[in-house]
Design a protein around this motif. Sequence first.
Motif, PDB file in Angstrom:
ATOM      1  N   LYS A  30       0.818  -1.213   0.000  1.00  0.00           N
ATOM      2  CA  LYS A  30       0.000   0.000   0.000  1.00  0.00           C
ATOM      3  C   LYS A  30       0.846   1.255   0.000  1.00  0.00           C
ATOM      4  CE  LYS A  30      -3.956   2.080   2.319  1.00  0.00           C
ATOM      5  NZ  LYS A  30      -4.917   1.961   3.439  1.00  0.00           N
ATOM      6  N   ASN A  31       1.925   1.274   0.769  1.00  0.00           N
ATOM      7  CA  ASN A  31       2.776   2.459   0.848  1.00  0.00           C
ATOM      8  C   ASN A  31       4.237   2.048   0.760  1.00  0.00           C
ATOM      9  OD1 ASN A  31       3.916   4.910   1.251  1.00  0.00           O
ATOM     10  ND2 ASN A  31       3.023   5.288   3.250  1.00  0.00           N
ATOM     11  N   ASN A  32       4.812   2.224  -0.423  1.00  0.00           N
ATOM     12  CA  ASN A  32       6.202   1.812  -0.613  1.00  0.00           C
ATOM     13  C   ASN A  32       7.085   3.011  -0.928  1.00  0.00           C
ATOM     14  OD1 ASN A  32       5.139   2.344  -3.101  1.00  0.00           O
ATOM     15  ND2 ASN A  32       5.909   0.498  -4.099  1.00  0.00           N
ATOM     16  N   LEU A  33       6.793   4.144  -0.278  1.00  0.00           N
ATOM     17  CA  LEU A  33       7.598   5.335  -0.478  1.00  0.00           C
ATOM     18  C   LEU A  33       9.032   5.103  -0.020  1.00  0.00           C
ATOM     19  CD1 LEU A  33       5.190   8.148   0.808  1.00  0.00           C
ATOM     20  CD2 LEU A  33       5.636   7.492  -1.550  1.00  0.00           C
ATOM     21  N   LEU A 312       9.797   3.422   9.986  1.00  0.00           N
ATOM     22  CA  LEU A 312      11.022   4.143   9.670  1.00  0.00           C
ATOM     23  C   LEU A 312      11.169   4.289   8.160  1.00  0.00           C
ATOM     24  CD1 LEU A 312      13.619   5.479  10.677  1.00  0.00           C
ATOM     25  CD2 LEU A 312      14.725   3.238  10.538  1.00  0.00           C
ATOM     26  N   LEU A 313      11.263   5.535   7.721  1.00  0.00           N
ATOM     27  CA  LEU A 313      11.414   5.811   6.294  1.00  0.00           C
ATOM     28  C   LEU A 313      12.865   6.123   5.946  1.00  0.00           C
ATOM     29  CD1 LEU A 313       9.832   6.202   3.620  1.00  0.00           C
ATOM     30  CD2 LEU A 313       9.626   8.625   4.230  1.00  0.00           C
ATOM     31  N   PHE A 314      13.545   6.867   6.842  1.00  0.00           N
ATOM     32  CA  PHE A 314      14.930   7.229   6.547  1.00  0.00           C
ATOM     33  C   PHE A 314      15.681   7.507   7.839  1.00  0.00           C
ATOM     34  CE2 PHE A 314      18.515   9.765   5.154  1.00  0.00           C
ATOM     35  CZ  PHE A 314      18.880   9.142   3.974  1.00  0.00           C
ATOM     36  N   ASN A 344       8.440  12.811  -9.659  1.00  0.00           N
ATOM     37  CA  ASN A 344       8.625  12.558  -8.236  1.00  0.00           C
ATOM     38  C   ASN A 344       8.777  13.872  -7.468  1.00  0.00           C
ATOM     39  OD1 ASN A 344       8.452   9.804  -8.499  1.00  0.00           O
ATOM     40  ND2 ASN A 344      10.671   9.472  -8.516  1.00  0.00           N
ATOM     41  N   ARG A 345       8.397  13.838  -6.201  1.00  0.00           N
ATOM     42  CA  ARG A 345       8.465  15.032  -5.376  1.00  0.00           C
ATOM     43  C   ARG A 345       9.881  15.212  -4.818  1.00  0.00           C
ATOM     44  NH1 ARG A 345       2.986  15.456  -1.765  1.00  0.00           N
ATOM     45  NH2 ARG A 345       3.379  17.676  -2.104  1.00  0.00           N
ATOM     46  N   SER A 346      10.248  16.463  -4.650  1.00  0.00           N
ATOM     47  CA  SER A 346      11.494  16.761  -3.944  1.00  0.00           C
ATOM     48  C   SER A 346      11.164  17.057  -2.486  1.00  0.00           C
ATOM     49  CB  SER A 346      12.199  17.957  -4.583  1.00  0.00           C
ATOM     50  OG  SER A 346      11.447  19.153  -4.412  1.00  0.00           O
ATOM     51  N   LEU A 347      12.120  16.772  -1.622  1.00  0.00           N
ATOM     52  CA  LEU A 347      11.949  16.988  -0.192  1.00  0.00           C
ATOM     53  C   LEU A 347      13.228  17.618   0.332  1.00  0.00           C
ATOM     54  CD1 LEU A 347       9.845  16.200   2.155  1.00  0.00           C
ATOM     55  CD2 LEU A 347      11.493  14.404   2.695  1.00  0.00           C
ATOM     56  N   GLU A 369      14.872  12.866  -3.049  1.00  0.00           N
ATOM     57  CA  GLU A 369      13.814  12.542  -4.009  1.00  0.00           C
ATOM     58  C   GLU A 369      12.884  11.541  -3.330  1.00  0.00           C
ATOM     59  OE1 GLU A 369      13.158  10.486  -8.433  1.00  0.00           O
ATOM     60  OE2 GLU A 369      15.097  10.335  -7.395  1.00  0.00           O
ATOM     61  N   VAL A 370      11.560  11.808  -3.406  1.00  0.00           N
ATOM     62  CA  VAL A 370      10.571  10.884  -2.857  1.00  0.00           C
ATOM     63  C   VAL A 370      10.199   9.905  -3.960  1.00  0.00           C
ATOM     64  CG1 VAL A 370       8.332  10.629  -1.729  1.00  0.00           C
ATOM     65  CG2 VAL A 370       9.690  12.725  -1.364  1.00  0.00           C
ATOM     66  N   GLU A 371      10.685   8.689  -3.834  1.00  0.00           N
ATOM     67  CA  GLU A 371      10.450   7.676  -4.851  1.00  0.00           C
ATOM     68  C   GLU A 371       9.232   6.845  -4.486  1.00  0.00           C
ATOM     69  OE1 GLU A 371      14.969   6.795  -6.446  1.00  0.00           O
ATOM     70  OE2 GLU A 371      14.176   5.564  -4.809  1.00  0.00           O
ATOM     71  N   LYS A 372       8.395   6.559  -5.458  1.00  0.00           N
ATOM     72  CA  LYS A 372       7.185   5.767  -5.216  1.00  0.00           C
ATOM     73  C   LYS A 372       7.409   4.331  -5.662  1.00  0.00           C
ATOM     74  CE  LYS A 372       4.198   9.772  -5.901  1.00  0.00           C
ATOM     75  NZ  LYS A 372       3.090  10.371  -6.673  1.00  0.00           N
TER      76      LYS A 372
END
Length: 372
Positions: A30-33, A312-314, A344-347, A369-372
């Motif tokens: 569902k969420n693989n950011l 945990l994302l990063f 893709n979105r920048s962060l 870079e926010v990768e989907k």
Amino acid sequence: MKIVVRTLIVFIVLLTVISCRYKNVVKETKNNLKLRFIDEYVLPDDTTFENTRVGGLSGIDYANGTWYAISDDSEFPRFYSANISYDINRFGSVTINSVTHFKDSIIEVIPKGIVDPESIRYDNNSFIWTSEGNIKDGLKPFVQIADSSGVFVNEFTLANRYLPNSDLNFGPHHNGVFEGITLSFNKKGYWVAMELPLKQDGEEPTLEETDSPVRIAFINKETGHFEKEIVYELDKVARPATDGATFELNGIVEILEYEKNKFFVLERSYAMGYGDGGNTVKIYDVDASKATDVSSFNSLKGEHYTKVTKKLLFNFEDIRDELTKGIVDNIEGITFGPDFENGNRSLVVVADNNFSLYGPQLNQFILFEVEK
């Protein structure tokens, strides 16, 4: 008859297993950011603009082609506008364009020592910003709206639990109040996050596992009222202070809602005595869709409720070797920037260098870079 019943039972069991497997697949995909580190940019420590020193950048936002960063200088509370250039491969530059001093309702610059600015967001030509106040000195925290000139427009009413209190077991901790704010995904309000638990809710994080629940509250723009409150559980302190120092902490430093009830949460642990800055910083992907509204609870202790879930994302430890002098500095701000050409979105995150009052620190910008 028994054969029919057995067949029916087997069918139900198989259906249940298949259903569970299907749900698990959905849950896992569902969420693989993912966040991909791109580059770092350090604004020189001696950068000045219109007789102000550029530093203490504890919050950042982007809107309509312009970047905004709030300085937590309590003597001269202000925010900057800037141009920040980058592409999907590298940072280009950070250029300060203007400085705006916050002013009170009679258009006087806010006096020294009254506020402790922490976070800022742009919303329809206005700026929503937070102050932790000074709990030890009885100066209240706040969430305010200022116009484009920095002039006071409105202030949201706080529940007593967020105000300085003489009761040692009730109210906020010093330097533990409104550290982060984000415009809600539906743009109907704002989510504001405490840095630390309220005294009556739980303990400040330590090196041991503690119950450290932090409140994140929704403010309705139309009514101006604090409404729903949800609970986020802090990690323990990442590492012990060293070299004779004793100060350690961990807390929320910023939030960013990217979908309804979905947030990026910056959590920072700090310990004194380390040459690498002493900061352990993580970005969590947070789901609040099933979290209980605890706004009716003056204390969380003894109450039954569901907290947000965090993944945990990063972990900035993964890129420490790629940063200036191996330093993960006092990162406190996070925002989306313009999308990259690939969609893709920048962060971008920014570090509060504390004006290097406690030793050399960095005006550090880090691009993802926010990768989907």
